[in-house]
Structure formats: structure tokens, C-alpha cells
Design an enzyme around this catalytic site. Structure first.
Site, PDB file in Angstrom:
ATOM      1  N   HIS A  62      -3.022  10.525  12.216  1.00  0.00           N
ATOM      2  CA  HIS A  62      -1.871   9.681  12.545  1.00  0.00           C
ATOM      3  C   HIS A  62      -1.557   9.868  14.016  1.00  0.00           C
ATOM      4  O   HIS A  62      -1.739  10.961  14.549  1.00  0.00           O
ATOM      5  CB  HIS A  62      -0.653  10.118  11.704  1.00  0.00           C
ATOM      6  N   PHE A  67       0.809  -1.220   0.000  1.00  0.00           N
ATOM      7  CA  PHE A  67       0.000   0.000   0.000  1.00  0.00           C
ATOM      8  C   PHE A  67       0.846   1.276   0.000  1.00  0.00           C
ATOM      9  O   PHE A  67       0.320   2.373   0.062  1.00  0.00           O
ATOM     10  CB  PHE A  67      -0.970  -0.001   1.194  1.00  0.00           C
ATOM     11  N   ARG A  72     -11.229   8.166  14.645  1.00  0.00           N
ATOM     12  CA  ARG A  72     -11.352   7.478  13.356  1.00  0.00           C
ATOM     13  C   ARG A  72     -12.778   6.954  13.140  1.00  0.00           C
ATOM     14  O   ARG A  72     -13.282   6.960  12.022  1.00  0.00           O
ATOM     15  CB  ARG A  72     -10.316   6.356  13.249  1.00  0.00           C
TER      16      ARG A  72
HETATM   17  N1  ATP Z   1      -3.610  -2.600   4.655  1.00  0.00           N
HETATM   18  C1  ATP Z   1      -3.540  -1.293   4.411  1.00  0.00           C
HETATM   19  N2  ATP Z   1      -4.081  -0.773   3.279  1.00  0.00           N
HETATM   20  C2  ATP Z   1      -4.011   0.547   3.023  1.00  0.00           C
HETATM   21  N3  ATP Z   1      -3.421   1.449   3.822  1.00  0.00           N
HETATM   22  C3  ATP Z   1      -2.886   0.981   4.948  1.00  0.00           C
HETATM   23  C4  ATP Z   1      -2.910  -0.402   5.300  1.00  0.00           C
HETATM   24  N4  ATP Z   1      -2.297  -0.550   6.497  1.00  0.00           N
HETATM   25  C5  ATP Z   1      -1.898   0.681   6.849  1.00  0.00           C
HETATM   26  N5  ATP Z   1      -2.242   1.585   5.916  1.00  0.00           N
HETATM   27  C6  ATP Z   1      -1.993   3.033   5.945  1.00  0.00           C
HETATM   28  O1  ATP Z   1      -0.670   3.274   6.392  1.00  0.00           O
HETATM   29  C7  ATP Z   1      -0.714   4.049   7.578  1.00  0.00           C
HETATM   30  C8  ATP Z   1       0.399   3.617   8.479  1.00  0.00           C
HETATM   31  O2  ATP Z   1       0.180   2.290   8.878  1.00  0.00           O
HETATM   32  P1  ATP Z   1       0.443   1.827  10.374  1.00  0.00           P
HETATM   33  O3  ATP Z   1       0.436   0.356  10.399  1.00  0.00           O
HETATM   34  O4  ATP Z   1       1.636   2.568  10.898  1.00  0.00           O
HETATM   35  O5  ATP Z   1      -0.900   2.287  11.081  1.00  0.00           O
HETATM   36  P2  ATP Z   1      -1.163   3.302  12.251  1.00  0.00           P
HETATM   37  O6  ATP Z   1       0.033   3.375  13.129  1.00  0.00           O
HETATM   38  O7  ATP Z   1      -2.470   2.998  12.882  1.00  0.00           O
HETATM   39  O8  ATP Z   1      -1.386   4.587  11.423  1.00  0.00           O
HETATM   40  P3  ATP Z   1      -0.591   5.911  11.517  1.00  0.00           P
HETATM   41  O9  ATP Z   1       0.879   5.520  11.454  1.00  0.00           O
HETATM   42  O10 ATP Z   1      -1.042   6.711  10.333  1.00  0.00           O
HETATM   43  O11 ATP Z   1      -1.036   6.456  12.828  1.00  0.00           O
HETATM   44  C9  ATP Z   1      -2.111   3.839   8.151  1.00  0.00           C
HETATM   45  O12 ATP Z   1      -2.563   4.906   8.941  1.00  0.00           O
HETATM   46  C10 ATP Z   1      -2.942   3.694   6.907  1.00  0.00           C
HETATM   47  O13 ATP Z   1      -3.322   4.975   6.414  1.00  0.00           O
END
Ligand code: ATP
Length: 139
Positions: free
Chosen positions: A117, A59, A104
Site C-alpha cells: 500500500h 470489493f 507490484r
Molecule cells: N477493482 C478492485 N477489485 C479488487 N480489489 C480492489 C479493486 N480496486 C482496489 N482494490 C483493492 O483495494 C485497495 C485500495 O484501493 P485504492 O483504489 O485505494 O488503490 P491504491 O491506492 O493503489 O492501493 P492502496 O490504497 O492499497 O495503496 C487496492 O490496493 C486493492 O488491493
């Protein structure tokens, strides 16, 4: 736990949909003090740098495209137990799984356009805050 800091962004979807005020209201009502705040935007290059940890994920290109698609709000927040409490306040990454009343749940539409975020550790909060703010821009 001692007072500490987290870093947040209000993402392009929530900014475009007019939710900056409502989100900051929830954040301050939950007891977070805003110590730095900036309305700005990320180039694709900067978004890629910020999310470099996800560079190998399927992604990544969509994430970079989305995060550079419009203005964002970046902020450093202070509260005791800031990292954990802020992640509770924003809810799960996928808004479909976010608890009722979380940011969210209220303001996000999809896992990529997920409104906000929040840093996942003290170390990353420091790195991410430094990415957007110089020392003289924060209280
Ligand atoms: N499976 C997925 N498909 C699409 N986008 C995703 C997916 N997983 C994560 N993301 C995107 O990447 C960002 C970063 O992922 P991460 O796993 O760090 O999640 P998070 O820590 O909850 O979010 P953030 O870092 O934005 O706070 C997510 O906020 C989301 O926007």
C-alpha cells in the site's frame, strides 16, 4: 519539493511469500528513509476502519478479509516528494498494469493481493501513519 512522508504497508501476500526483505531493500535503495517500522496484523474490524473510504465498494468485504488474513509490515517513509515517488516505485494498483521493475510488477499477483500500500496524499499519509504509530515510535 520539500522532504515529506508517506505511509506504506507490506500486505499479507508479500509477507507470506517472504518478500519483506526484498521490498524494504528496494524502498531504501530508492532513497526512502524508514522513520517507523512495525511487523503486526490487522483484525477485520481494524482493516475495515483503515479502508473505510472503500466501504461502499463491491470489493470491500474481500479487501477486509484479505488485509486481516495474516501479518503485515507497516512503515512511515521519508523522502523529498515522498507520496508521488513512492507510488511510482510501487506501480499501478493492478499488477498486470504495473510498469516493469515496480514493486507490484515484481511481487504482486492480483489487484487484491497487490503486495503493498502507498498513501495517496500528504493528508492521508499523516492519518494512516497515526493509525499504526504513536509519536514516540517514530524518528
Ligand atoms: N477493482 C478492485 N477489485 C479488487 N480489489 C480492489 C479493486 N480496486 C482496489 N482494490 C483493492 O483495494 C485497495 C485500495 O484501493 P485504492 O483504489 O485505494 O488503490 P491504491 O491506492 O493503489 O492501493 P492502496 O490504497 O492499497 O495503496 C487496492 O490496493 C486493492 O488491493
Amino acid at each position: 519539493m520539500a522532504n515529506n512522508r508517506t505511509f506504506t504497508m507490506i500486505k499479507p501476500d508479500a509477507v507470506a511469500n517472504g518478500h519483506i526483505g526484498a521490498i524494504l531493500d528496494q524502498v531504501t535503495k530508492a532513497g526512502f528513509k524508514i522513520v517507523a517500522l512495525k511487523y503486526t496484523s490487522l483484525s477485520a474490524e481494524k482493516a475495515g476502519e483503515f479502508y473505510a473510504v472503500h466501504a461502499e465498494r463491491g470489493f470491500f468485504a474481500d479487501l477486509v478479509g484479505f488485509m486481516s488474513s495474516g501479518p503485515i509490515v507497516a512503515a512511515i517513509l521519508e523522502k523529498d516528494n515522498a507520496i508521488e515517488d513512492f507510488r511510482k516505485l510501487i506501480g499501478a494498483t493492478d499488477p498486470a498494469k504495473a510498469d516493469k521493475g515496480t514493486i507490484r510488477n515484481l511481487f504482486a499477483k492480483s489487484i487484491d493481493a497487490n503486495a503493498v500500500h502507498g498513501s495517496d496524499s500528504d493528508e492521508n499519509a499523516e492519518i494512516e501513519g497515526n493509525f499504526f504509530f504513536s509519536s514516540f515510535e517514530r524518528f
